[in-house]
Design a protein around this motif. Structure first.
Motif, PDB file in Angstrom:
ATOM      1  N   GLU A 193     -12.430 -19.935  -3.905  1.00  0.00           N
ATOM      2  CA  GLU A 193     -11.681 -20.758  -3.886  1.00  0.00           C
ATOM      3  C   GLU A 193     -12.267 -22.224  -3.941  1.00  0.00           C
ATOM      4  O   GLU A 193     -12.425 -22.965  -4.913  1.00  0.00           O
ATOM      5  CB  GLU A 193     -10.252 -21.014  -4.230  1.00  0.00           C
ATOM      6  CG  GLU A 193      -9.637 -19.939  -5.101  1.00  0.00           C
ATOM      7  CD  GLU A 193      -8.196 -19.715  -4.721  1.00  0.00           C
ATOM      8  OE1 GLU A 193      -7.857 -20.997  -4.251  1.00  0.00           O
ATOM      9  OE2 GLU A 193      -7.861 -18.408  -4.957  1.00  0.00           O
ATOM     10  N   LYS A 194     -12.898 -22.675  -2.307  1.00  0.00           N
ATOM     11  CA  LYS A 194     -13.537 -24.056  -1.835  1.00  0.00           C
ATOM     12  C   LYS A 194     -14.643 -23.643  -2.013  1.00  0.00           C
ATOM     13  O   LYS A 194     -15.334 -24.969  -0.869  1.00  0.00           O
ATOM     14  CB  LYS A 194     -13.312 -23.787  -0.905  1.00  0.00           C
ATOM     15  CG  LYS A 194     -11.369 -23.816  -0.455  1.00  0.00           C
ATOM     16  CD  LYS A 194     -10.609 -24.032   0.786  1.00  0.00           C
ATOM     17  CE  LYS A 194      -9.672 -23.922   0.944  1.00  0.00           C
ATOM     18  NZ  LYS A 194      -8.603 -24.035   3.039  1.00  0.00           N
ATOM     19  N   LYS A 197     -14.783 -28.115   5.547  1.00  0.00           N
ATOM     20  CA  LYS A 197     -13.042 -27.993   4.527  1.00  0.00           C
ATOM     21  C   LYS A 197     -12.745 -26.283   4.803  1.00  0.00           C
ATOM     22  O   LYS A 197     -12.241 -25.963   4.137  1.00  0.00           O
ATOM     23  CB  LYS A 197     -13.783 -28.196   3.471  1.00  0.00           C
ATOM     24  CG  LYS A 197     -13.944 -29.772   3.527  1.00  0.00           C
ATOM     25  CD  LYS A 197     -13.186 -29.996   1.505  1.00  0.00           C
ATOM     26  CE  LYS A 197     -13.961 -31.272   1.829  1.00  0.00           C
ATOM     27  NZ  LYS A 197     -14.388 -31.551   0.442  1.00  0.00           N
ATOM     28  N   SER A 222     -20.913 -24.959  -0.321  1.00  0.00           N
ATOM     29  CA  SER A 222     -19.580 -26.160   0.138  1.00  0.00           C
ATOM     30  C   SER A 222     -19.447 -26.367   1.296  1.00  0.00           C
ATOM     31  O   SER A 222     -20.420 -25.766   2.625  1.00  0.00           O
ATOM     32  CB  SER A 222     -18.522 -24.646   0.117  1.00  0.00           C
ATOM     33  OG  SER A 222     -18.444 -23.702   1.191  1.00  0.00           O
TER      34      SER A 222
END
Length: 757
Positions: A590-591, A536, A532
């Motif tokens: 979830e990210k 973010k 990831s």
């Protein structure tokens, strides 16, 4: 013949024993079979066919999954026609907190926790004649076997249990195979052992029998054509009832993969978990005595009662300060705790115990870990003699060596449920439980050795303590380490560093980046795929390199409070913080971020919170109209590292305390008022550039221009209609400003040199 792993030896043993209480072959033949499978030797001719069936089961790969029931019958008819069933038993302690925290005194809590751990790790494996790692238990092991023999009606049970039957026994639970005829006997004796040792601790155990092929392909109907199989699942997987059983289909998995994850050994353990919950709730199970009526001790108005549990007292401890009265259940806890503390069994006339009492507690295991690692022993002892370092008798002692403040750390594993649901074989279950248990235990030991040293007692009332002023003690208490659960009491000035390092070490051990002597991580836990983007996930401005991620992590709750805060109250608040951290970790997953998180709270008075921490934050620290949130917790572990960097800079700037608190008080008056006051005071500091580099530029850059909005951070919700909100780490920095300490003073000097204009 090739060697077999322990799980397959267990399966072969159960099949060779048969379905009756008497083994279908002579026990000597079964023992020869086990020796041959352990060492790669020959097995007796009488059991060769059974061994071949087990090898056939072992040879089935995860990819070899029949699409239809007809294919299943044809391909594995030999395994399906095996009529002998295999027993599987699951059990352990329940309502742990009501037993451990029944008393508010640290010695009683230590004794209760250590006692439950000993039953799970030592007593129950001794039923299976499994040797222990420590020679301390060589005589105690024999006592447990004698107790088992005297408390079972069928002596065959002793011969029917071998070490390989245990899949795992840690974290307060045990999962084990056994010959089918002894399922109920083994479940009953597990429950009885907990009651025998503790009198009042709740326990529960259940068992069921399964066919050989079910170990690989999950539950199958007697009439195999009636089994719900892949073709039906593909048609009905969106049905609510089907989805509740097989789990919601994830984006990364397909329909067939989701079905295979459930139709495996995982389905057998799920059935046992359901039976466990039913029995724990008081429901009757056939052929088993009810546990609807837990142990109760009657009291009498004219008898003396225990000082904490209000049960009838049976003894007075004359050699303990205050000469307290104890009921039998509390006397057991206290005697166990005293042995752990004194490192020996001391005879006393106030409560007699059985033969060969053992005193191997968590601090003894920590000391053993240090003695096997010269570097960490020297780092921890810092010149002290480990043999002279004593164990704290109370929270007062822990508070006195940490300026009156202590911290509770409650850590729990993330993503465990999802990982377990994808385990398809008993061997993988065994590997997973051992890997997680080792990673949890040694993450704690490594962290304590790196961050703490023995501390010297001062200012205690010697008339109420066996320890004296000037004695060195371990400045921490390990209340429990079980499976993926950790509960510690540590000095407040090192609490956050300890929580952060435990989370990091846990992941690094599982990824094999930290090697522990004589400990092997058997499975892989690295997250495959794209890492990831940190911008973010993490809220600080500077980017970090994309390191590999571990699929398992830890979330921790840390409560910093005065040492005289009631322990049951502190434990409840710490659990709330842990759940908050886990909730945050779940949202980050979830990210695409699988790492650990930490939530913490500084409570300087017991009356500070009247309900829950979430309610307190919502009412006192959140202003919806102003779109302000006066706290930033929980943090990811990389965020916590930058948070430490900001506190170090704040300490180095020599910011006057009155001004710190004044800026904090202005936070609730709006963004502009708080920012104006912050910049006014910061520009007056001689070393204000440290805050500019390590607080403003790190946490407070504006999102739409090149300026700063200190002391605020803008939380922009991308792809959302929700308005942006502003939060700040300033309040938490001020709360910890005088509490948190950093051992490496050179890092502060380096920080100053690096940030000079």
């Amino acid at each position: 013949m090739d060697k077999m792993n322990s799980v397959n030896i267990a399966i072969a043993w159960c099949l060779a024993w048969g379905s009756e209480r008497q083994p279908q072959f002579d026990v000597s033949i079964l023992q020869q079979m086990c020796d041959g499978l352990r060492n790669g030797g020959e097995v007796p001719e009488a059991v060769k066919e059974i061994v071949e069936q087990v090898r056939e089961l072992e040879a089935i790969s995860d990819d070899d999954f029949p699409k239809t029931l007809d294919e299943l019958k044809q391909k594995y008819s030999n395994l399906w026609n095996q009529n002998t069933k295999i027993g599987l038993v699951y059990g352990g302690v329940t309502k742990v907190k009501s037993y451990v925290f029944e008393s508010e005194k640290l010695p009683d809590i230590r004794g209760a926790s250590g006692l439950l751990d000993q039953i799970n790790v030592i007593d129950l494996p001794a039923f299976f004649n499994k040797p222990t790692e420590s020679n301390l238990y060589r005589f105690y092991h024999q006592d447990v076997r004698k107790w088992l023999e005297s408390n079972t009606e069928d002596r065959n049970l002793l011969e029917a249990l071998i070490p390989e039957l245990i899949i795992y026994s840690c974290g307060g639970n045990i999962l084990a195979f056994c010959p089918a005829a002894f399922v109920d006997d083994l479940a009953n004796i597990i429950e009885k052992r907990y009651t025998y040792r503790t009198l009042t601790a709740n326990s529960c155990a259940v068992g069921e029998t399964f066919r050989l092929l079910e170990i690989k392909f999950g539950l199958l109907r007697d009439n195999i054509e009636d089994t719900f199989w892949l073709e039906q699942y593909q048609e009905t997987y969106k049905d609510e009832l089907v989805e509740s059983y097989f789990g919601k289909l994830e984006e990364s998995s397909n329909i067939e993969e989701n079905f295979k994850n459930r139709k495996s050994f995982n389905e057998l353990t799920t059935k046992l978990a359901i039976l466990f919950n039913q029995r724990r709730s008081g429901n009757d199970i056939r052929n088993r005595p009810t546990r609807r009526y837990p142990p109760m001790f009657e009291t009498h108005p004219y008898l003396r009662r225990d000082e904490t549990e209000k049960r009838s007292a049976i003894t007075q401890a004359n050699d303990i300060p205050g000469k307290p009265y104890y009921s039998e259940s509390s006397a057991i806890k206290r005697k166990f705790s005293d042995r752990m503390k004194n490192r020996e069994s001391q005879e006393s006339d106030w409560y007699k115990e059985g033969e060969n009492p053992i005193d191997d507690g968590w601090i003894q295991r920590f000391e053993k870990f240090l003695k096997n690692d010269d570097y960490r022993e020297q780092k921890y002892t810092d010149g002290s003699n480990l043999e002279n370092v004593k164990i704290a008798e109370s929270l007062t002692h822990l508070g006195k060596v940490s300026n009156g403040y202590i911290a509770y750390i409650y850590a729990d594993g993330n993503n465990m449920g999802g990982a377990i649901q994808k385990i398809r074989t008993p061997q993988k279950y065994q590997n997973f439980s051992q890997d997680v248990d080792n990673a949890t235990r040694y993450a704690v030991f490594l962290t304590l050795a790196e961050n703490l040293h023995p501390r010297q007692l001062q200012g205690i009332d010697e008339s109420k303590s066996k320890l004296k002023n000037g004695d060195f003690i371990h400045p921490f208490e390990i209340l429990t380490i079980g499976g993926d659960d950790i509960l510690l009491i540590v000095p407040a000035d090192k609490a956050l560093q300890i929580a952060k390092m435990i989370g990091e070490s846990f992941e690094k051990i599982l990824l094999r980046e930290i090697q522990i002597p004589e400990v092997e991580i058997k499975d892989g836990y690295e997250v495959k795929g794209k890492i990831s983007e940190t911008n973010k996930i993490h809220r600080f401005a500077k980017q970090i390199s994309g390191n590999k991620q571990c699929s398992l992590s830890m979330s921790s709750g840390v409560l910093i409070t005065a040492y005289n805060t009631p322990i049951y109250y502190a434990e409840d608040l710490t659990e709330q913080l842990m759940k908050s951290a886990k909730k945050y970790a779940k949202s980050l997953k979830e990210k695409g971020f699988y790492g650990g998180t930490v939530d913490f709270f500084t409570m300087k008075s017991v009356t500070m919170i009247s309900s829950s921490i979430e309610e307190f934050r919502k009412k006192a620290l959140t202003f919806d109209k102003l779109k302000l949130k006066l706290y930033a917790a929980p943090y990811t572990l990389p965020e916590l590292e930058r948070f430490f960097q900001s506190i170090q800079a704040l300490q180095k700037t020599e910011f006057p305390k009155s001004q710190l608190y004044q800026i904090r008080s202005f936070l609730a008056q709006g963004r502009r008022t708080a920012s104006l006051n912050y910049y006014y005071f910061r520009y007056r500091l001689n070393k204000g550039h440290l805050l500019k580099e390590n607080f403003e530029d790190l946490w407070c850059p504006a999102k739409t221009n090149n300026g700063n909005i200190a002391p605020w951070m803008c939380d922009i919700k991308e792809d959302s209609k929700e308005e942006s909100k502003y939060e700040t780490i300033w309040r938490e920095m001020v709360d910890l400003f005088g509490l948190i300490k950093f051992a490496d003073t050179k890092s502060l000097e380096k920080l100053e040199q690096e940030t000079k204009p």
